[in-house]
Design a protein around this motif. Structure first.
Motif, PDB file in Angstrom:
ATOM      1  N   GLU A   1      -9.532 -33.715   2.769  1.00  0.00           N
ATOM      2  CA  GLU A   1      -9.527 -34.282   4.084  1.00  0.00           C
ATOM      3  C   GLU A   1      -8.538 -34.592   5.001  1.00  0.00           C
ATOM      4  O   GLU A   1      -8.291 -34.599   6.196  1.00  0.00           O
ATOM      5  N   LEU A   2      -7.350 -34.890   4.154  1.00  0.00           N
ATOM      6  CA  LEU A   2      -6.075 -35.055   4.989  1.00  0.00           C
ATOM      7  C   LEU A   2      -5.538 -33.857   5.713  1.00  0.00           C
ATOM      8  O   LEU A   2      -5.103 -33.821   6.891  1.00  0.00           O
ATOM      9  N   VAL A   3      -5.688 -32.710   5.027  1.00  0.00           N
ATOM     10  CA  VAL A   3      -5.467 -31.459   5.749  1.00  0.00           C
ATOM     11  C   VAL A   3      -6.169 -31.345   7.032  1.00  0.00           C
ATOM     12  O   VAL A   3      -5.731 -31.017   8.087  1.00  0.00           O
ATOM     13  N   ARG A   4      -7.458 -31.566   6.816  1.00  0.00           N
ATOM     14  CA  ARG A   4      -8.446 -31.318   8.170  1.00  0.00           C
ATOM     15  C   ARG A   4      -8.076 -32.350   9.082  1.00  0.00           C
ATOM     16  O   ARG A   4      -8.013 -32.154  10.309  1.00  0.00           O
ATOM     17  N   TYR A   5      -7.535 -33.520   8.854  1.00  0.00           N
ATOM     18  CA  TYR A   5      -7.204 -34.521   9.778  1.00  0.00           C
ATOM     19  C   TYR A   5      -5.939 -33.931  10.460  1.00  0.00           C
ATOM     20  O   TYR A   5      -5.889 -34.283  11.794  1.00  0.00           O
ATOM     21  N   THR A   6      -4.877 -33.738   9.545  1.00  0.00           N
ATOM     22  CA  THR A   6      -3.621 -33.491  10.123  1.00  0.00           C
ATOM     23  C   THR A   6      -3.473 -32.159  11.241  1.00  0.00           C
ATOM     24  O   THR A   6      -3.138 -32.280  12.348  1.00  0.00           O
ATOM     25  N   LEU A   7      -4.598 -31.321  10.781  1.00  0.00           N
ATOM     26  CA  LEU A   7      -4.636 -29.949  11.675  1.00  0.00           C
ATOM     27  C   LEU A   7      -5.356 -30.437  13.012  1.00  0.00           C
ATOM     28  O   LEU A   7      -5.266 -29.826  13.848  1.00  0.00           O
TER      29      LEU A   7
ATOM     30  N   GLU B   1     -10.102 -46.946   1.578  1.00  0.00           N
ATOM     31  CA  GLU B   1      -9.403 -47.524   2.412  1.00  0.00           C
ATOM     32  C   GLU B   1      -8.128 -47.005   2.734  1.00  0.00           C
ATOM     33  O   GLU B   1      -7.767 -47.062   3.902  1.00  0.00           O
ATOM     34  N   LEU B   2      -7.351 -46.414   1.773  1.00  0.00           N
ATOM     35  CA  LEU B   2      -6.188 -45.552   2.165  1.00  0.00           C
ATOM     36  C   LEU B   2      -6.439 -44.693   3.166  1.00  0.00           C
ATOM     37  O   LEU B   2      -5.572 -44.394   3.864  1.00  0.00           O
ATOM     38  N   LEU B   3      -7.463 -43.734   2.714  1.00  0.00           N
ATOM     39  CA  LEU B   3      -8.173 -42.526   3.522  1.00  0.00           C
ATOM     40  C   LEU B   3      -8.184 -43.084   5.115  1.00  0.00           C
ATOM     41  O   LEU B   3      -7.718 -42.373   5.961  1.00  0.00           O
ATOM     42  N   SER B   4      -8.920 -44.128   5.032  1.00  0.00           N
ATOM     43  CA  SER B   4      -9.030 -44.540   6.604  1.00  0.00           C
ATOM     44  C   SER B   4      -7.999 -45.144   7.262  1.00  0.00           C
ATOM     45  O   SER B   4      -7.878 -44.645   8.512  1.00  0.00           O
ATOM     46  N   PHE B   5      -6.958 -45.656   6.671  1.00  0.00           N
ATOM     47  CA  PHE B   5      -5.661 -46.141   7.045  1.00  0.00           C
ATOM     48  C   PHE B   5      -4.879 -44.922   7.497  1.00  0.00           C
ATOM     49  O   PHE B   5      -4.405 -44.688   8.474  1.00  0.00           O
ATOM     50  N   ILE B   6      -4.850 -43.758   6.734  1.00  0.00           N
ATOM     51  CA  ILE B   6      -4.222 -42.684   6.962  1.00  0.00           C
ATOM     52  C   ILE B   6      -4.607 -41.937   8.106  1.00  0.00           C
ATOM     53  O   ILE B   6      -3.877 -41.412   8.994  1.00  0.00           O
ATOM     54  N   LYS B   7      -5.879 -42.046   8.579  1.00  0.00           N
ATOM     55  CA  LYS B   7      -6.701 -41.461   9.658  1.00  0.00           C
ATOM     56  C   LYS B   7      -6.314 -41.969  10.752  1.00  0.00           C
ATOM     57  O   LYS B   7      -6.622 -41.653  11.951  1.00  0.00           O
ATOM     58  N   LYS B   8      -5.365 -43.075  10.862  1.00  0.00           N
ATOM     59  CA  LYS B   8      -5.112 -44.021  12.216  1.00  0.00           C
ATOM     60  C   LYS B   8      -3.445 -43.353  12.411  1.00  0.00           C
ATOM     61  O   LYS B   8      -3.110 -44.119  13.304  1.00  0.00           O
ATOM     62  N   LEU B   9      -2.973 -42.810  11.600  1.00  0.00           N
ATOM     63  CA  LEU B   9      -1.382 -42.238  11.939  1.00  0.00           C
ATOM     64  C   LEU B   9      -1.401 -40.932  12.614  1.00  0.00           C
ATOM     65  O   LEU B   9      -2.429 -40.071  12.564  1.00  0.00           O
ATOM     66  N   ARG B  10      -0.412 -40.917  13.490  1.00  0.00           N
ATOM     67  CA  ARG B  10      -0.104 -39.675  14.312  1.00  0.00           C
ATOM     68  C   ARG B  10       1.130 -39.155  14.219  1.00  0.00           C
ATOM     69  O   ARG B  10       1.544 -38.160  14.552  1.00  0.00           O
ATOM     70  N   GLU B  11       2.048 -39.659  13.504  1.00  0.00           N
ATOM     71  CA  GLU B  11       3.569 -39.923  13.413  1.00  0.00           C
ATOM     72  C   GLU B  11       3.698 -38.364  12.578  1.00  0.00           C
ATOM     73  O   GLU B  11       3.324 -38.629  11.219  1.00  0.00           O
ATOM     74  N   PRO B  12       4.232 -37.273  12.888  1.00  0.00           N
ATOM     75  CA  PRO B  12       4.214 -36.052  12.053  1.00  0.00           C
ATOM     76  C   PRO B  12       4.935 -36.318  10.722  1.00  0.00           C
ATOM     77  O   PRO B  12       4.550 -35.777   9.721  1.00  0.00           O
ATOM     78  N   LEU B  13       6.096 -37.175  10.694  1.00  0.00           N
ATOM     79  CA  LEU B  13       6.944 -36.747   9.466  1.00  0.00           C
ATOM     80  C   LEU B  13       6.091 -37.890   8.475  1.00  0.00           C
ATOM     81  O   LEU B  13       6.027 -37.665   7.405  1.00  0.00           O
ATOM     82  N   VAL B  14       5.475 -38.936   8.955  1.00  0.00           N
ATOM     83  CA  VAL B  14       4.825 -39.920   8.000  1.00  0.00           C
ATOM     84  C   VAL B  14       3.696 -39.184   7.639  1.00  0.00           C
ATOM     85  O   VAL B  14       3.208 -39.004   6.195  1.00  0.00           O
ATOM     86  N   LEU B  15       2.659 -38.376   8.476  1.00  0.00           N
ATOM     87  CA  LEU B  15       1.673 -37.428   7.713  1.00  0.00           C
ATOM     88  C   LEU B  15       2.189 -36.419   6.908  1.00  0.00           C
ATOM     89  O   LEU B  15       1.712 -36.190   5.755  1.00  0.00           O
ATOM     90  N   THR B  16       3.176 -35.722   7.056  1.00  0.00           N
ATOM     91  CA  THR B  16       3.760 -34.910   6.236  1.00  0.00           C
ATOM     92  C   THR B  16       4.202 -35.425   4.751  1.00  0.00           C
ATOM     93  O   THR B  16       3.762 -34.755   3.800  1.00  0.00           O
ATOM     94  N   ILE B  17       4.480 -36.478   4.860  1.00  0.00           N
ATOM     95  CA  ILE B  17       5.159 -37.228   3.442  1.00  0.00           C
ATOM     96  C   ILE B  17       4.028 -37.448   2.816  1.00  0.00           C
ATOM     97  O   ILE B  17       3.829 -37.418   1.543  1.00  0.00           O
TER      98      ILE B  17
END
Length: 995
Positions: free
Chosen positions: A820-826, A756-772
Motif C-alpha cells: 500500500e505504501l509503495v503504491r501511495y508513494t509512487l 490509523e497509521l496507514l491513513s496518517f501516512i497517506k496524508k504525507l507528501r514530504e519525500p524524506l519522511v515517506l522514504t524513512i
C-alpha cells in the motif's frame, strides 16, 4: 420384519411432506429437498428469501458458557447453509439484476464473498494483481461477478433515494435498521476505495478471448465433496454453465459504461470512456441477438445512456448542422446561450422531436439556478415555460401550474413573446383542426384570465387570434369582456381562477425543503428555515436529507440545542460546509462555516471552538489544494494556528481525530521539524499519538545525516511501529481439550491501530519522511526468518536488524502495508528511482518477473534521461542487475541474460555461457548480438554456432567481433564509450519491450 423396524417405517411414512413455516430451512437442510423445492412453479418461500435465511442462520453469533458473544462457528451445519445459499443463487443463474433487486447490500456482499471463497480465490490477494487468463474459468467468473457487483453498487448508491415514511417507532426495528444502514455504509466505503481496482479488473476481462463458466448446483456439490472425489472436474474448462465471451464482454462493457458515466460528474473527460463502452455494448447485443442466456441488458436504459453520451461527448467529426437537438441544448446551457435554447424549443414545437420530460428537466435546471440568486434568469424561465406550455396545449395537455404562477403579473413584453411563440409553433396550412382548436381555446382562456383590457385587445387583434376564432366567437368574447369592464378595478383582485388558489401547506413545505437541499447560501438557508418553522413546529428539518452528515462527536452537542430553529440551522450549516469541503468547494464551505461560527458564538463557547477547529482544517485543505501544490509555503499565521490547535488544553471540547492527524501531517509536509522535535509540550506527547509519531519522524529526519550511534530516535520510532504491527494473542481451550492460540489482527498494544497509521501516512507528501517510513516497513518485512528475497530501500541500515519476539508481529499485515505504501508513494512521485526499485523488488519476491523488469527498467530510465546518460551505480547495483538476470532467465530470454551479465562489476561468464547454451529462447537471440561488447562472450558465441552448424548466426557473431571499436588494443576510454553506447541501446530496447 421386526416390530422396531415396523414402527420406524410407520413413523417415516407419516412424516409431513411440507415443513412448518417456522423451520422450513431446517427441513430443506435435513432432507436435502432444495432442488425439489426450487423446481416448483411458485416456490414459497421464494429463492431470494431462501438466500437471506440461509446466510442469516449461518452468520448467527454463538454464546459460550460465560454468556460471551462469539463469532459464528465454522462447523458443518454453517458450511452447508452457505453452500445452500450459493446453490439457490446458481439456480437463479447468478443474475445480478434479480439478486440486487431482492437482496440488501450486506447479504449480497456475504453471498459473493462465499462464492469467491468456494471458487478458490486466495484470501488477501488483490483481484487486480491476478491474471484472469491463467485462472480456472469458474474462478475468473467469480472475480468478475464480484467486481461487476461492486461498481454497480457504487453507481446505484449515487442515485437519490426516496426516504420511506417512518411508521410507529419500535426500538428493536429501529436498531436493526440502523445497524443495517451502518453496515451498508461501511461496505460502500470499502467498495469505493477499491473502485479503481475493480475497474482495472473489468477492463482486463475485456481482453479475454475465451469462454468462461459459472458455478451450477452440480459443480457446487462437487466442490463440497472430498477433494479426492472431484477428480479436478471443477477446474476443467467444461465444468459449470458456459458463458460465451461475447455475453461476458457485453455485461462488463455496460457496467463499466455506467461506472464511467457516474464518474463523469466530477471528471467530464471520463464521459468519452463511457460513450465507448456503451456503443460497444450495442454492437455486442447486435452480435449476440436473442440467443443470449446470461446477458440481460436494459436496452431502453442503454439507449438513454447512449443519447446522453452523444450530448455530453459529441463525435469529433460532427458538424454544427449534424448536432442533435439534445447536443445543441446542452452546449447552449453550458455556454449560457439561453436565447438559443428558446429558439430551439420554439422550432421543436413544430417538429415535436424533443421529449416533454427533457424540456421540463431543462426548465427545472433553470429554476434551480434562478433560486440560487441569479435574477437574470427569471425572464428566461418564463420564456422557456411559455414554450413548454404551448407544446403541452398543442398535444392536448393541461396548462402547468408553473405557467399560471409566472403569468400572475402579465406585462406587454410577456404577451408579445407568448403571441410570437404561438404564431411560430403552428403551421396553419398543414395543421389539423384539433391543433387549431387547442390553440384557439388556449388564447381564449388567456384573454378571460386577464384583468387589463389593454392586454386583452393586444391578443384579440393579433393575426393568429383572428385566423383561429370565428367571427361569432370573437364577438362573443369581446362582448363578455366589455360587460365585465365596468366592474374591473385594477386595485381590486377579481375572482380567482383555479390556478390562483394557493397551494396546500404540504406542497409549499415540499418546495421549500427542495430549495433547502439545493441552497449553499447561508442567508437563504436561514430564510427558508424561518419560513418552514413558521408553517409547522412538529418537523425536524435537519433530517430532510440523508446526505447531511455531521460527525457523531458534534451531533450530540448540536442536537442538544433547545431552540428548534437554531438547532436545525447549526446542523445544516455544518453538514453543508463539511460536504462542500469534501468536494473541494472551499469558497462555499468557508461562507457556511463563517455563518455557523457567527451564530454559535452568541450562545455556545464549546461550539465556537468546534467551528474554529473546522475552519482551521478547511484552511489547511484550501492551501494544500491551491498554492501548496506549487510548493509555496503556507502563511505564518496558518502555521501558528496549527501549533495553537496542537497545544490546546480546553476541557470538554469535542475533537475530531482527523484534525489532529491533518495538523501533524501539515507540519511534517512543510518541514516544521524544529517545532516537532524541540518545542512540542510534553503533555502532548503523552495525550496525542499523532504528535508522538510526528515528533519521532521529525527527529529521525534531523538525525539522519549524523553517525549511526546518534540515531537513538530511529530506534524509538522502530519500537513504536513494531508495537503497532504486533498482534495480541490469547489462549483458548477447544472442545477436544487442546489449547490453541488466537491472534487478534488489530492490536491495541501500540499507540494507534495499523489502519490509523496507514491513513496518517497517506496524508504525507514530504519525500524524506515517506522514504524513512517506507524503509522502516521494508526492514520490518525483511526481518522475517522465512524471507528468501530481501527488499532493498534507502536508509534501511538505520533500523535494528532483529526483533526479540518475532511471533508477535503480524508479518502478513506488514507485507500488505508495504504494498500500500509503495503504491501511495509512487502516486505522489512516480519518478523516484528508490521507490521504483522497491516496487520492482516486491514483484520479484512474489514471482511476477515481467512486472519486476518493468519497474527495474523504469527506475533506470527516470534517473538517466531514458538511458541517454549512464545509470548511476547506486541505482543499478550488482544485486539489482542479478535480479534482472534472474527475471530474464525465468522468462526464457536467455540472450538478454548474457548481455546483462556484462553489466556486473565482474562479468559473470559462467551464467552468460550457460544461458547462451539454451536453445529454447523466447527473445530475439542473434538480433541482440550488436549489444554485446565483451569479446570473450562473442568468441564463445562464434564457437557455439560453429559447433551447432548454424552458419548464419556464426557470421552475425563474427561481424560483431570485427567492429573496430571493440579491438582490445584500443585505449580504455574508447572501450568504455563502446560499452556505454551498447548499454544505452540495449536498455532502450528492453524498455520498449517491457513498458
Amino acid at each position: 420384519m421386526s416390530a422396531e423396524a415396523a414402527d420406524r417405517e410407520a413413523a417415516t411414512s407419516s412424516r409431513p411432506c411440507t415443513p412448518p413455516q417456522t423451520c422450513w430451512f431446517e427441513f430443506l437442510l435435513e432432507e436435502s429437498l432444495l432442488e425439489k423445492h426450487l423446481r416448483k412453479p411458485c416456490p414459497d418461500p421464494a429463492p431470494v428469501q431462501l438466500i437471506v435465511q440461509f446466510l442469516e442462520q449461518a452468520s448467527k453469533p454463538s454464546v459460550n458458557e460465560q454468556n460471551q458473544v462469539q463469532p459464528p462457528p465454522d462447523n458443518k451445519r454453517n458450511r452447508i447453509l452457505k453452500l445452500l445459499a450459493l446453490k439457490v443463487a446458481a439456480h437463479l443463474k447468478w443474475d445480478l439484476d434479480i439478486l440486487e433487486k431482492s437482496l440488501s447490500v450486506p447479504v449480497l456482499n456475504m453471498l459473493l464473498n462465499e462464492l469467491l471463497c468456494i471458487s478458490k480465490v486466495p484470501p488477501g490477494t488483490k483481484h487486480v494483481d491476478m491474471d484472469l487468463a491463467t485462472l480456472p474459468p469458474t474462478t475468473a467468473m467469480a472475480i468478475l461477478l464480484y467486481n461487476r457487483w461492486a461498481i454497480r453498487t457504487i453507481v446505484q448508491s449515487s442515485f437519490p433515494v426516496k426516504q420511506a415514511k417512518p411508521g410507529p417507532p419500535q426500538l428493536s426495528v429501529m436498531n436493526q435498521m440502523q445497524q443495517e444502514k451502518e453496515l451498508t455504509e461501511n461496505i460502500l466505503k470499502v467498495l469505493k476505495e477499491q473502485a479503481a481496482d475493480s475497474i482495472l479488473v473489468l477492463e482486463a476481462a475485456l481482453k479475454l478471448n475465451k469462454d468462461l463458466y459459472v458455478h451450477t448446483m452440480r459443480t457446487l456439490d462437487l466442490l463440497a465433496m472430498e477433494p479426492g472425489m472431484v477428480n479436478g472436474e471443477t477446474e476443467s474448462s467444461t465444468a459449470g454453465l458456459k458463458v460465451r465471451t461475447e455475453e461476458m464482454q457485453c455485461q462488463v462493457c455496460y457496467d463499466l459504461g455506467a461506472a464511467y458515466f457516474q464518474q463523469g460528474s466530477t471528471n467530464s473527460a471520463v464521459y468519452e470512456n463511457a460513450r465507448e463502452k456503451f456503443f460497444r455494448t450495442k454492437e455486442l447485443i447486435a452480435e449476440i441477438g436473442s440467443l443470449s442466456l446470461h446477458c440481460t441488458i436494459d436496452e431502453k436504459r442503454l439507449a438513454g445512456y447512449c443519447q446522453a453520451c452523444d450530448v455530453l461527448v459529441p463525435s469529433s467529426d460532427s458538424t454544427s448542422q449534424q448536432l442533435t437537438p439534445y447536443s445543441q441544448v446542452h452546449i447552449c446551457l453550458r455556454s449560457g446561450s439561453y436565447q438559443e435554447v428558446i429558439q430551439i424549443f420554439i422550432e421543436d414545437n413544430l417538429t415535436l422531436s424533443l421529449p416533454v420530460q427533457f424540456r421540463q428537466s431543462v426548465l427545472r435546471e433553470l429554476f434551480q439556478k434562478a433560486q440560487q440568486g441569479n435574477e437574470a434568469l427569471d425572464e428566461i424561465c418564463f420564456k422557456v415555460c411559455a414554450c413548454n406550455t404551448v407544446r403541452d396545449i398543442l398535444e392536448g395537455r393541461t396548462i402547468s401550474v408553473q405557467f399560471n404562477q409566472l403569468f400572475l403579473r402579465p406585462n406587454k413584453e410577456k404577451i408579445d413573446f407568448l403571441l410570437e411563440v404561438c404564431s411560430r409553433s403552428i403551421n396553419l396550412e398543414k395543421a389539423s383542426e384539433s391543433l387549431k382548436g387547442n390553440m384557439a381555446a388556449f388564447l381564449k382562456n388567456v384573454c378571460l384570465g386577464l384583468e387589463d383590457l389593454q392586454y386583452v385587445f393586444m391578443i384579440s387583434s393579433h393575426e393568429l387570434f383572428i385566423t383561429l376564432l370565428k367571427d361569432e366567437e370573437r364577438k362573443l368574447l369581446v362582448d363578455q369582456m366589455r360587460k365585465r369592464s365596468p366592474r374591473v378595478n385594477l386595485c381590486i383582485k377579481p375572482v380567482t381562477s383555479f390556478y390562483d388558489i394557493p397551494a396546500s401547506a404540504s406542497v409549499n413545505i415540499g418546495q421549500l425543503e427542495h430549495q433547502l437541499i439545493l441552497s449553499v447560501d447561508p442567508w437563504r438557508i436561514r430564510q427558508i428555515l424561518i419560513e418552514l418553522h413558521g408553517m409547522t413546529s412538529e418537523r425536524q428539518f435537519w433530517t430532510v436529507s440523508n446526505k447531511w452528515e455531521v460527525p457523531s462527536v458534534y451531533s450530540g452537542v448540536i442536537l442538544g440545542i433547545k431552540d428548534n430553529l437554531t438547532r436545525d440551522l447549526v446542523y445544516i450549516l455544518m453538514a453543508k460546509g463539511l460536504h462542500c469541503s469534501i468536494v473541494k468547494d472551499f469558497s462555499h464551505a468557508k461562507q457556511l462555516f463563517a455563518a455557523c461560527l457567527e451564530l454559535v458564538t452568541e450562545f455556545s463557547p464549546k461550539l465556537r471552538q468546534v467551528m474554529l477547529n473546522e475552519m482551521l482544517l478547511l484552511d489547511i485543505h484550501t492551501h494544500e489544494a491551491g498554492t501548496g501544490q506549487a510548493g509555496e509555503r503556507p502563511p505564518s499565521d496558518l502555521i501558528s494556528r496549527v501549533r495553537g490547535y496542537l497545544e490546546m488544553r480546553l476541557p470538554d471540547i469535542p475533537l475530531r481525530q482527523v484534525i489532529a492527524e491533518e495538523c501533524v501531517a501539515f507540519m511534517l509536509n512543510w518541514r516544521e521539524n524544529e517545532y516537532l522535535t524541540l518545542q512540542v509540550p510534553a503533555f502532548l506527547l503523552q495525550s496525542n499519538p499523532y504528535v508522538k509519531l510526528g515528533q519521532l519522524l521529525a527527529a529521525t529526519c534531523k538525525e539522519l545525516p549524523g553517525p549511526k550511534e546518534s540515531r537513538r530516535t530511529a530506534k524509538d520510532l522502530w519500537e513504536v511501529v513494531v508495537q503497532i504491527c504486533s498482534v495480541s494473542s490469547q489462549h483458548k481451550r477447544g472442545n477436544d481439550g487442546r489449547v490453541s492460540l488466537i491472534k487478534q489482527r488489530e492490536s491495541t498494544l501500540g499507540i494507534m491501530y495499523r489502519s490509523e497509521l496507514l491513513s496518517f501516512i497517506k496524508k504525507l507528501r514530504e519525500p524524506l519522511v515517506l522514504t524513512i517510513i517506507l524503509s522502516l516497513f521494508v526492514k520490518l518485512h525483511n526481518v522475517r526468518e522465512d524471507i528468501v528475497n530481501d527488499i532493498t530501500a534507502e536508509h534501511i541500515s538505520i533500523w535494528p536488524s532483529s526483533i526479540p519476539n518475532l511471533q508477535s508481529v503480524d508479518f502478513e499485515a506488514v507485507a500488505i502495508t508495504v504494498k500500500e505504501l509503495v503504491r501511495y508513494t509512487l502516486s505522489i512521485n512516480p519518478n523516484n528511482h528508490s521507490w521504483l526499485i522497491i516496487q520492482a523488488d516486491i514483484y520479484f519476491a512474489t514471482n511476477q518477473y515481467s512486472a519486476a523488469l518493468h519497474y527495474y527498467l523504469q527506475a533506470g530510465a527516470v534517473c538517466s534521461d531514458f538511458f541517454n546518460k549512464a545509470v548511476p551505480p547506486d541505482v543499478y547495483t550488482d544485486q539489482v542487475i542479478k535480479r534482472m538476470i534472474k527475471c530474464c532467465s525465468l522468462l526464457n530470454c536467455h540472450t538478454q541474460v548474457a548481455i546483462l551479465c556484462q553489466f556486473l562489476r565482474e562479468i559473470d561468464y559462467k551464467t552468460a555461457f550457460k544461458s547462451l547454451q539454451e536453445q529454447n529462447s523466447h527473445d530475439a537471440m542473434d538480433s541482440y548480438y550488436d549489444y554485446i561488447w565483451d569479446v570473450t562472450i562473442l568468441e564463445y558465441l562464434t564457437y557455439l554456432h560453429h559447433k551447432r552448424g548454424e552458419t548464419d548466426k556464426r557470421q552475425i557473431a563474427i561481424k560483431a567481433i570485427g567492429q573496430t571499436e571493440l579491438n582490445a588494443s584500443n585505449p580504455e576510454e574508447v572501450l568504455q564509450l563502446a560499452a556505454q553506447r551498447r548499454k544505452k541501446k540495449f536498455l532502450q530496447a528492453m524498455a520498449k519491450l517491457y513498458f
